[in-house]
Write a protein that holds these residues in place. Structure first.
Motif, PDB file in Angstrom:
ATOM      1  N   LEU A   1      -6.484  -5.886  -1.531  1.00  0.00           N
ATOM      2  CA  LEU A   1      -5.880  -6.236  -0.250  1.00  0.00           C
ATOM      3  C   LEU A   1      -4.520  -6.906  -0.443  1.00  0.00           C
ATOM      4  CD1 LEU A   1      -6.541  -6.171   2.755  1.00  0.00           C
ATOM      5  CD2 LEU A   1      -7.549  -8.437   2.521  1.00  0.00           C
ATOM      6  N   GLU A   2      -4.480  -7.835  -1.381  1.00  0.00           N
ATOM      7  CA  GLU A   2      -3.241  -8.551  -1.641  1.00  0.00           C
ATOM      8  C   GLU A   2      -2.152  -7.588  -2.130  1.00  0.00           C
ATOM      9  OE1 GLU A   2      -3.593 -11.630  -4.601  1.00  0.00           O
ATOM     10  OE2 GLU A   2      -1.932 -12.735  -3.707  1.00  0.00           O
TER      11      GLU A   2
ATOM     12  N   ASN B   1       1.411  -6.790  -0.169  1.00  0.00           N
ATOM     13  CA  ASN B   1       2.685  -7.093  -0.804  1.00  0.00           C
ATOM     14  C   ASN B   1       3.491  -5.843  -1.109  1.00  0.00           C
ATOM     15  OD1 ASN B   1       2.652  -9.913  -0.915  1.00  0.00           O
ATOM     16  ND2 ASN B   1       1.157  -9.831  -2.576  1.00  0.00           N
ATOM     17  N   SER B   2       2.850  -4.693  -0.961  1.00  0.00           N
ATOM     18  CA  SER B   2       3.515  -3.456  -1.324  1.00  0.00           C
ATOM     19  C   SER B   2       4.060  -2.791  -0.068  1.00  0.00           C
ATOM     20  CB  SER B   2       2.498  -2.539  -2.010  1.00  0.00           C
ATOM     21  OG  SER B   2       2.829  -1.217  -1.763  1.00  0.00           O
TER      22      SER B   2
ATOM     23  N   SER C   1      -4.031  10.605  -0.997  1.00  0.00           N
ATOM     24  CA  SER C   1      -3.677   9.929   0.242  1.00  0.00           C
ATOM     25  C   SER C   1      -2.862   8.695  -0.093  1.00  0.00           C
ATOM     26  CB  SER C   1      -4.933   9.457   0.964  1.00  0.00           C
ATOM     27  OG  SER C   1      -5.669  10.525   1.426  1.00  0.00           O
ATOM     28  N   ARG C   2      -2.014   8.315   0.832  1.00  0.00           N
ATOM     29  CA  ARG C   2      -1.302   7.060   0.681  1.00  0.00           C
ATOM     30  C   ARG C   2      -1.835   6.082   1.705  1.00  0.00           C
ATOM     31  NH1 ARG C   2       3.085   6.618  -2.180  1.00  0.00           N
ATOM     32  NH2 ARG C   2       3.608   8.380  -3.509  1.00  0.00           N
ATOM     33  N   PHE C   3      -1.753   4.802   1.370  1.00  0.00           N
ATOM     34  CA  PHE C   3      -2.339   3.783   2.230  1.00  0.00           C
ATOM     35  C   PHE C   3      -1.269   2.843   2.752  1.00  0.00           C
ATOM     36  CE2 PHE C   3      -5.734   5.607  -0.102  1.00  0.00           C
ATOM     37  CZ  PHE C   3      -6.757   5.680   0.834  1.00  0.00           C
TER      38      PHE C   3
ATOM     39  N   ASP D   1      -4.644   5.596  -6.764  1.00  0.00           N
ATOM     40  CA  ASP D   1      -4.350   5.629  -8.188  1.00  0.00           C
ATOM     41  C   ASP D   1      -3.324   4.574  -8.588  1.00  0.00           C
ATOM     42  OD1 ASP D   1      -5.665   7.353  -9.949  1.00  0.00           O
ATOM     43  OD2 ASP D   1      -3.698   8.094 -10.631  1.00  0.00           O
ATOM     44  N   GLU D   2      -2.292   4.448  -7.776  1.00  0.00           N
ATOM     45  CA  GLU D   2      -1.257   3.446  -8.064  1.00  0.00           C
ATOM     46  C   GLU D   2      -1.825   2.034  -7.974  1.00  0.00           C
ATOM     47  OE1 GLU D   2       2.579   6.097  -6.543  1.00  0.00           O
ATOM     48  OE2 GLU D   2       1.669   4.635  -5.193  1.00  0.00           O
ATOM     49  N   ILE D   3      -2.685   1.816  -6.989  1.00  0.00           N
ATOM     50  CA  ILE D   3      -3.311   0.491  -6.857  1.00  0.00           C
ATOM     51  C   ILE D   3      -4.190   0.222  -8.077  1.00  0.00           C
ATOM     52  CG2 ILE D   3      -4.894  -0.919  -5.479  1.00  0.00           C
ATOM     53  CD1 ILE D   3      -4.003   0.768  -3.038  1.00  0.00           C
ATOM     54  N   TYR D   4      -4.937   1.240  -8.462  1.00  0.00           N
ATOM     55  CA  TYR D   4      -5.811   1.115  -9.631  1.00  0.00           C
ATOM     56  C   TYR D   4      -4.996   0.753 -10.876  1.00  0.00           C
ATOM     57  CZ  TYR D   4      -8.534   2.658 -13.632  1.00  0.00           C
ATOM     58  OH  TYR D   4      -9.150   2.722 -14.849  1.00  0.00           O
ATOM     59  N   LYS D   5      -3.895   1.487 -11.088  1.00  0.00           N
ATOM     60  CA  LYS D   5      -3.073   1.244 -12.281  1.00  0.00           C
ATOM     61  C   LYS D   5      -2.470  -0.158 -12.269  1.00  0.00           C
ATOM     62  CE  LYS D   5      -2.135   5.882 -13.781  1.00  0.00           C
ATOM     63  NZ  LYS D   5      -1.857   6.976 -12.844  1.00  0.00           N
ATOM     64  N   ALA D   6      -2.107  -0.620 -11.073  1.00  0.00           N
ATOM     65  CA  ALA D   6      -1.502  -1.948 -10.976  1.00  0.00           C
ATOM     66  C   ALA D   6      -2.515  -3.053 -11.261  1.00  0.00           C
ATOM     67  CB  ALA D   6      -0.889  -2.129  -9.595  1.00  0.00           C
ATOM     68  N   LEU D   7      -3.789  -2.776 -11.001  1.00  0.00           N
ATOM     69  CA  LEU D   7      -4.792  -3.843 -11.109  1.00  0.00           C
ATOM     70  C   LEU D   7      -5.730  -3.695 -12.300  1.00  0.00           C
ATOM     71  CD1 LEU D   7      -5.843  -4.149  -7.356  1.00  0.00           C
ATOM     72  CD2 LEU D   7      -4.214  -5.573  -8.590  1.00  0.00           C
TER      73      LEU D   7
END
Ligand SMILES: [Zn+2]
Ligand SMILES: [Zn+2]
Length: 147
Positions: free
Chosen positions: A30-31, A35-36, A84-86, A43-49
Motif C-alpha cells: 500500500l505504501e 508513493n508511486s 495490469s497497472r495499478f 511485477d514492479e511492486i514485487y521487484k521493489a519489495l
C-alpha cells in the motif's frame, strides 16, 4: 506528517473499516503504491519489495492488489496484454501514455459525461464508466532523442 502519510493513514483506516487485516506486506504494498506516481504493475511492486520481504511472492502482491481494488483503494488498468497497472489515484482523471517508455501520467479534465450519455442513447448500453487516454512521447523521452 507528509501528504502521503495522510493518504496512507486514510487508506489503512479504510482497510480496517472493511475488516481487512493489515499485515506488514500489505502495509508495504500500500505504501509503495501511494508513493508511486507511475501506475506500477504487480511485477514492479514485487521487484521493489522483494528484498524487504524475501518470502513474498508475486501472487501475494496480486492478492493484496485485489483486496485493495475490491475496497476501492486502487483502480486496475488493463491493457489487454499480460500486465495490469495499478492506480491509487481513484479520483476522476485521465492518462497520457508514452509510446516509447510506457510511462503513464495523470491529468485532470472535466469528466466527459456527455460521451457517456450519447453512448447510452446510441448503443442502448447502460454505461458504467469510461477511460480516456492520450498517447505520445513523454518529455523525458523527447529530451533523450533531441540530441
Ligand atoms: Zn517516455
Ligand atoms: Zn492515474
Amino acid at each position: 506528517m507528509t501528504v502521503s502519510d495522510h493518504r496512507l493513514q486514510d487508506a489503512i483506516d479504510t482497510l480496517k473499516d472493511s475488516g481487512v487485516r493489515i499485515t506488514p506486506q500489505r502495509h508495504a504494498v500500500l505504501e509503495f503504491l501511494l508513493n508511486s506516481m507511475t501506475h506500477p504493475t504487480a511485477d514492479e511492486i514485487y521487484k521493489a519489495l522483494e528484498r524487504k520481504f524475501p518470502n513474498m511472492s508475486v501472487a501475494t502482491v496480486y492478492n493484496n492488489l485485489r483486496v485493495f481494488r475490491e475496497i476501492g483503494l486502487v483502480r486496475e488498468l488493463t491493457y489487454g496484454d499480460s500486465s495490469s497497472r495499478f492506480d491509487c489515484n481513484t479520483s476522476d482523471h485521465y492518462h497520457a501514455i508514452c509510446d516509447s517508455c510506457g510511462k503513464i501520467v495523470d491529468f485532470h479534465y472535466p469528466s466527459l459525461n456527455e460521451v457517456e450519455s450519447l453512448a447510452e442513447q446510441v448503443t442502448g448500453f447502460t454505461v458504467s464508466h469510461h477511460r480516456m487516454e492520450v498517447y505520445g512521447t513523454c518529455s523525458h523521452c523527447n529530451a533523450k532523442t533531441a540530441h
